[in-house]
Design a protein around this motif. Structure first.
Motif, mmCIF file in Angstrom:
data_model
loop_
_atom_site.group_PDB
_atom_site.id
_atom_site.type_symbol
_atom_site.label_atom_id
_atom_site.label_comp_id
_atom_site.label_asym_id
_atom_site.label_seq_id
_atom_site.Cartn_x
_atom_site.Cartn_y
_atom_site.Cartn_z
ATOM 1 N N UNK A 76 0.828 -1.217 0.000
ATOM 2 C CA UNK A 76 0.000 0.000 0.000
ATOM 3 C C UNK A 76 0.859 1.261 0.000
ATOM 4 N N UNK A 77 2.164 1.106 0.157
ATOM 5 C CA UNK A 77 3.109 2.223 0.114
ATOM 6 C C UNK A 77 3.947 2.206 -1.165
ATOM 7 N N UNK A 78 4.341 1.002 -1.558
ATOM 8 C CA UNK A 78 5.349 0.867 -2.613
ATOM 9 C C UNK A 78 4.880 0.040 -3.801
ATOM 10 N N UNK A 79 3.680 -0.540 -3.714
ATOM 11 C CA UNK A 79 3.234 -1.448 -4.771
ATOM 12 C C UNK A 79 3.152 -0.785 -6.135
ATOM 13 N N UNK A 80 2.875 0.529 -6.150
ATOM 14 C CA UNK A 80 2.722 1.226 -7.420
ATOM 15 C C UNK A 80 3.998 1.872 -7.937
ATOM 16 N N UNK A 81 5.105 1.722 -7.193
ATOM 17 C CA UNK A 81 6.322 2.466 -7.548
ATOM 18 C C UNK A 81 6.825 2.116 -8.951
ATOM 19 N N UNK A 82 6.893 0.834 -9.256
ATOM 20 C CA UNK A 82 7.415 0.421 -10.564
ATOM 21 C C UNK A 82 6.554 0.941 -11.703
ATOM 22 N N UNK A 83 5.244 0.820 -11.546
ATOM 23 C CA UNK A 83 4.328 1.299 -12.589
ATOM 24 C C UNK A 83 4.428 2.817 -12.735
ATOM 25 N N UNK A 84 4.545 3.519 -11.621
ATOM 26 C CA UNK A 84 4.634 4.981 -11.657
ATOM 27 C C UNK A 84 5.941 5.439 -12.319
ATOM 28 N N UNK A 85 7.030 4.751 -11.982
ATOM 29 C CA UNK A 85 8.337 5.140 -12.528
ATOM 30 C C UNK A 85 8.368 5.043 -14.056
#
Ligand SMILES: [Zn+2]
Length: 321
Positions: A76-85
């Motif tokens: 819930x903190x980092x799960x979207x980091x790769x997609x966002x980057x």
């Protein structure tokens, strides 16, 4: 600007609602310094659209986002980091050294969460977890600083909720981005007494001794405010810290009391946590009906109960000769 999805604060900081689970539950924080921006915690892959929309609304070019900082690698903190980057060509990922391998190869994060939630629910909650290329990853050593266009963001290794957790001291706002180390505080529970806060003991690395120490370490900076991922900016920090210290011990006591309940332990912990939180909220002059409070806290109570049981089992393991 104030909208359902974001709230602009002082010091060029914006709380963005990632949309995870329910409104006002999971935040990303945007820090802007001149022509550069950073994001602290980013929700899940489903949150990418919302975050990009806020950047667009504020006229921040995607290449001006220099850092995506994840306080720890819970999804819930980092799960979207790769997609966002994938949408932020100049951004680097700042992550705790213990978390970095899991952002580069998320297989274990995915397997762990799928085991808990099942595949269908996992996809609904988190979507696809996109790996981050190793060369875009900065491993955040304790006391290292990120330079955001001259604004120093100091990284503090702060275990207790997770061993892969750092917090960020931002001298410009005299605030700390606390991830989950400084507990959970939902705006629904604000009363004339101020914010209400309680610790998170989520599986599998809750460590009360470390959590007490990390809270004290954060207080040593004399912060005027905390930016919580769950949820948003709170002030009145010394009172909240005292409440957290006290409730960590209460929760640990529950885990000890429930130790001999066998199969019924989880149920016993859920009931005890619910009763304590309802009681504390009543003392806090919270006027919500009980049923509404229980709805708002259901997921945290469930996760706290699981984490306390895991902690208690580890203690027993440690006691064996
Ligand atoms: Zn967490």
């Amino acid at each position: 600007m104030k909208s359902a999805d974001s709230l602009e604060l002082a010091h060029n900081i914006t709380t963005i609602d990632t949309g995870y689970c329910r409104p006002g539950f999971d935040a990303s924080h945007l820090i802007v310094e001149g022509s550069q921006a950073a994001l602290v915690d980013v929700g899940t892959s489903h949150s990418v659209v919302r975050i990009l929309k806020v950047l667009q609304d504020k006229g921040i070019a995607r290449q001006d986002v220099r850092y995506v900082m994840v306080t720890h690698v819970h999804l819930d903190h980092a799960g979207g980091a790769g997609a966002l980057l994938q949408h932020l060509p100049e951004a680097q990922l700042v992550v705790h050294p213990r978390g970095a391998p899991h952002m580069i190869d998320p297989a274990r994060l995915i397997a762990g969460a799928t085991a808990v939630y099942g595949e269908e629910r996992f996809n609904r909650l988190y979507g696809e977890i996109v790996p981050v290329a190793g060369e875009r990853v900065i491993e955040a050593a304790d006391q290292s600083a990120v330079d955001l266009n001259g604004r120093s963001l100091l990284l503090l290794d702060t275990p207790g909720h997770a061993r892969h957790h750092y917090c960020i001291w931002d001298a410009a706002s005299r605030g700390i981005f606390s991830g989950d180390t400084f507990g959970l505080s939902y705006r629904e529970f604000d009363t004339r007494r101020g914010p209400f806060i309680f610790p998170t003991t989520t599986p599998v690395q809750f460590d009360p001794i470390a959590m007490h120490a990390s809270i004290d370490r954060l207080l040593s900076f004399n912060p005027e405010r905390m930016y919580l991922t769950h949820y948003g900016c709170v002030e009145d920090v010394p009172r909240l810290a005292a409440q957290l210290h006290r409730m960590i011990e209460v929760f640990v006591g529950l885990a000890r009391d429930a130790a001999d309940r066998g199969q019924r332990r989880h149920e016993a912990l859920v009931t005890a946590l619910r009763d304590i939180l309802l009681n504390e909220l009543q003392l806090h002059a919270c006027r919500w009906p009980e049923q509404r409070i229980i709805e708002l806290l259901a997921m945290d109570i469930e996760l706290n109960a699981q984490g306390l049981a895991i902690w208690a089992d580890k203690q027993r393991g440690d006691d064996r000769p």
